[in-house]
Design an enzyme around this catalytic site. Structure first.
Site, PDB file in Angstrom:
ATOM      1  N   LYS A 191       7.224  30.569 -50.578  1.00 22.37           N
ATOM      2  CA  LYS A 191       6.427  29.803 -51.542  1.00 22.37           C
ATOM      3  C   LYS A 191       7.352  29.005 -52.453  1.00 22.37           C
ATOM      4  CE  LYS A 191       2.658  33.189 -52.133  1.00 22.37           C
ATOM      5  NZ  LYS A 191       1.530  32.395 -51.648  1.00 22.37           N
ATOM      6  N   ASP A 195      -0.459  40.192 -56.523  1.00 23.39           N
ATOM      7  CA  ASP A 195      -0.969  40.257 -55.150  1.00 23.39           C
ATOM      8  C   ASP A 195      -1.304  41.678 -54.693  1.00 23.39           C
ATOM      9  OD1 ASP A 195      -1.859  38.651 -53.128  1.00 23.39           O
ATOM     10  OD2 ASP A 195       0.042  38.586 -52.048  1.00 23.39           O
ATOM     11  N   ARG A 245      -3.677  39.646 -44.614  1.00 22.87           N
ATOM     12  CA  ARG A 245      -4.575  40.024 -43.517  1.00 22.87           C
ATOM     13  C   ARG A 245      -3.868  40.951 -42.516  1.00 22.87           C
ATOM     14  NH1 ARG A 245      -5.524  33.820 -42.148  1.00 22.87           N
ATOM     15  NH2 ARG A 245      -5.203  33.779 -44.401  1.00 22.87           N
TER      16      ARG A 245
END
Ligand code: BES
Ligand code: MN
Ligand code: ZN
Length: 474
Positions: free
Chosen positions: A254, A265, A328
Site C-alpha cells: 500500500k 484491520d 478473504r
C-alpha cells in the site's frame, strides 16, 4: 461505573453536568425554568437550534444545582437523532471531564440513553500526556421510570475493550498478543473455553490462508477460538472475525497514506471478541463459538507472492493476483472451520474487508451480504435496536464469474467493479452448512476523524448489532 434512574426534578440534582434534550426550534426548552436567565435568548445568541447532536454548554446557571448545564439537540426526536444526542452527551461530558452526569432526554428509553452516553464518553488517550487526559464518567443518572439492567454497563465495558484493541498500535496488538488478550479476558468467564492454534497447528489444520499471509511477518499467525457453552441453551451460533493486526498490503504494498491506519484491520476480530465477551459475561443462554484469523500482512523475503496458488482443504484453489486482498484468504480458513463445528446453525463474519465498501457506504453503515432473507431481517432489526447503520448490498451470483481463475478455480480479486460483492462471493466458497452473513465493516468500525457520535479511531460498530442479534436468537 454507577448507573441509575431518577424521577426527581433534575434541576435540583447535584452533578458535574446536567444534560437536557431540546428539540428542533428549541421545542421543550420551556420545561427548564431557571431564575434570571433567558435560556431561549442564550440559545439563539449561541446559534443553538436543537438540531440532533448539537450542544450548548452553560456553566453556573442559577437554579441549576449541577455545575454546568448542557442543552443537547434532539432534532425531531427520531430514534437515530436520540442516539446521536445521547452520544453527544457522553462526548461533551468527556471533553469537560465531567464525572457525574444527569441526563434528561425525553422520548428515549433509559437503556438506549445510557448505552450511547457511555459509548460517546469513550476516548483513546493512553498515549496522551497525563495532564491533557480527561476523566471518564463515574456516575450516570438518567431521568426515567424503569431501572437500567446491569447488562448495559457490561456491554459498555466490552465495547470499550474492543475499541481499545482496535486503536492500539500494531506494535502492541499482534497475533500472539491478541490471543493472550482472548485467553486473559474471555478465558476467565464461566462456561468459556479458549484455544489458540500456533503455526504448527495451523499446518495440521490446513489453514493455508493464514500461513501464506502471515509468512512475511516476524509475528507468526494464529487462529484464536473461543467457545461458550452455558447450560440450557437452545440456539448455537458462530462468529468469525478478520484479525489482520497490520495490513501493509504485502508485496502489493500500500502507499503510506493507505497504510497509515491499517492497525484497524483487526476490527472484525475485536468486534466478534467483544460481542462474545458481552454475551458470555451477561450469561445469555446460547451456545456461541468465535474464530479469529490473526496475521500480519507484511513485506519480506518470505512474503507470499503473486501467482502463488493456495489449495484449501475443501479443494478450492486460489491464485494470488494481489497480496493486499489478504482478508478473504485468512477468513476462508476460519469460515471452513466454523462451518464444521457441530450444531452451528448461523454463522456471521465481520471484516474490514474492502475499500470499496467505504466508497459505497461511507463510515456510518456496515455492509451486509447474505442469501438468507430471514437472517437479513434479523440483523436489520438488531441494528435498528442497537442504533447502528446497516445496509444490504447484493450477493449477486452472476459476479462469481469475475473471480474465475486462470490456473486455479478462483483468483483472490474480482476486478474494480463491485469489489465488496466479489469479496463476499469469494468468502461464500468456504461456508458449508450454516446460514451465513458477511458484514463488511471497513467504513463503520474505524473513522479517521471524530464525528458527532464518537472520537476519531474505533467506533465500536457493529458490536451492539451482533449482541442484539445473538440475544434475540437465544
Ligand atoms: N484492509 C483492507 C481494506 C480496507 C481499506 C479497510 C480501507 C479499511 C479501510 C483490505 O485488506 C484491502 O486491502 N482490500 C483491497 C482489496 C483489493 C486489493 C481487491 C482494497 O480494498 O483495496
Ligand atoms: Mn489488504
Ligand atoms: Zn486488510
Amino acid at each position: 461505573m454507577n448507573l441509575s434512574t431518577t424521577t426527581q426534578d433534575t434541576l435540583s440534582l447535584h452533578a458535574d453536568l446536567l444534560a437536557l434534550g431540546v428539540g428542533a426550534d428549541l421545542a421543550g426548552l420551556d420545561r427548564v425554568e431557571v431564575r434570571g436567565i433567558d435560556l431561549r435568548a442564550w440559545a439563539k445568541r449561541n446559534r443553538f437550534s436543537g438540531s440532533a447532536g448539537s450542544a450548548l454548554v452553560i456553566p453556573g446557571v442559577p437554579g441549576v444545582a449541577a455545575e454546568a448545564l448542557a442543552l443537547i439537540g434532539t432534532g425531531k426526536g427520531r430514534a437515530i437523532e436520540l442516539v446521536k444526542a445521547a452520544a453527544k452527551v457522553g462526548r461533551t461530558a468527556r471533553s469537560l471531564g465531567a464525572q457525574s452526569v444527569v441526563v434528561d432526554l425525553p422520548g428515549a428509553s433509559a437503556e438506549v440513553v445510557s448505552t450511547h452516553v457511555l459509548s460517546g464518553n469513550y476516548v483513546y488517550d493512553k498515549f496522551k500526556p497525563e495532564k491533557s487526559r480527561k476523566p471518564a464518567l463515574k456516575n450516570l443518572t438518567i431521568r426515567g421510570e424503569a431501572s437500567i439492567a446491569s447488562d448495559v454497563a457490561t456491554f459498555a465495558r466490552w465495547q470499550s475493550m474492543g475499541r481499545d484493541l482496535i486503536n492500539a498500535p500494531a506494535s502492541h496488538v499482534y497475533p500472539e498478543s491478541l490471543a493472550d488478550w482472548a485467553r486473559e479476558h474471555l478465558g476467565a468467564i464461566p462456561g468459556v473455553h479458549v484455544e489458540v492454534w500456533d503455526p504448527a497447528r495451523l499446518e495440521a489444520e490446513g489453514c493455508v490462508g493464514l500461513l501464506a499471509v502471515g509468512r512475511g511477518s516476524a509475528r507468526p499467525p494464529h487462529m484464536i477460538r473461543a467457545s461458550y457453552r452455558p447450560d440450557g441453551a437452545k440456539a448455537h451460533l458462530a462468529l468469525v472475525g478478520k484479525g489482520i493486526t497490520f495490513d501493509a498490503g504485502g508485496l502489493s504494498i500500500k502507499p503510506s497514506s493507505g497504510m497509515q491506519t491499517m492497525r484497524c484491520d483487526m476490527g472484525g476480530a475485536a468486534t466478534v471478541l467483544a460481542a462474545f465477551g458481552a454475551i458470555a459475561e451477561a450469561g445469555v443462554k446460547v451456545h456461541l463459538d468465535v474464530l479469529v484469523a490473526a496475521a500480519e500482512n507484511m513485506v519480506d523475503g518470505n512474503s507470499y507472492k503473486l501467482g502463488d496458488i493456495l489449495t484449501y482443504p475443501n479443494g478450492v484453489t486460489v491464485e494470488i493476483h494481489n497480496t493486499d486482498a489478504e482478508g478473504r484468504l485468512v477468513l476462508a480458513d476460519a469460515l471452513l472451520h466454523a462451518s464444521r463445528i457441530e450444531g452451528v446453525t448461523h454463522l456471521v463474519d465481520a471484516a474490514t474487508l474492502t475499500g470499496a465498501c467505504v466508497v459505497a457506504l461511507g463510515s456510518d453503515f456496515t455492509a451486509l451480504f447474505t442469501d438468507s432473507e430471514d437472517l437479513a431481517t434479523e440483523l436489520h432489526t438488531a441494528a435498528e435496536r442497537a442504533g447502528e447503520g446497516l445496509w444490504r448490498l447484493p450477493l449477486h451470483q452472476d459476479y462469481v464469474a469475475k473471480l474465475k481463475g486462470e490456473w486455479g478455480q478462483l483468483k483472490n480479486v474480482g476486478g474494480r467493479e463491485a469489489g465488496s460483492t466479489t469479496a463476499a462471493l469469494f468468502l461464500q466458497h468456504f461456508v458449508d452448512g450454516p446460514t451465513w452473513a458477511h458484514l463488511d465493516i471497513a467504513g463503520s468500525s474505524f473513522h479517521d476523524k471524530a464525528c458527532g457520535r464518537c472520537a476519531a479511531g474505533a467506533t465500536g460498530q457493529p458490536i451492539a448489532t451482533l449482541v442484539e442479534w445473538i440475544r434475540a436468537k437465544a
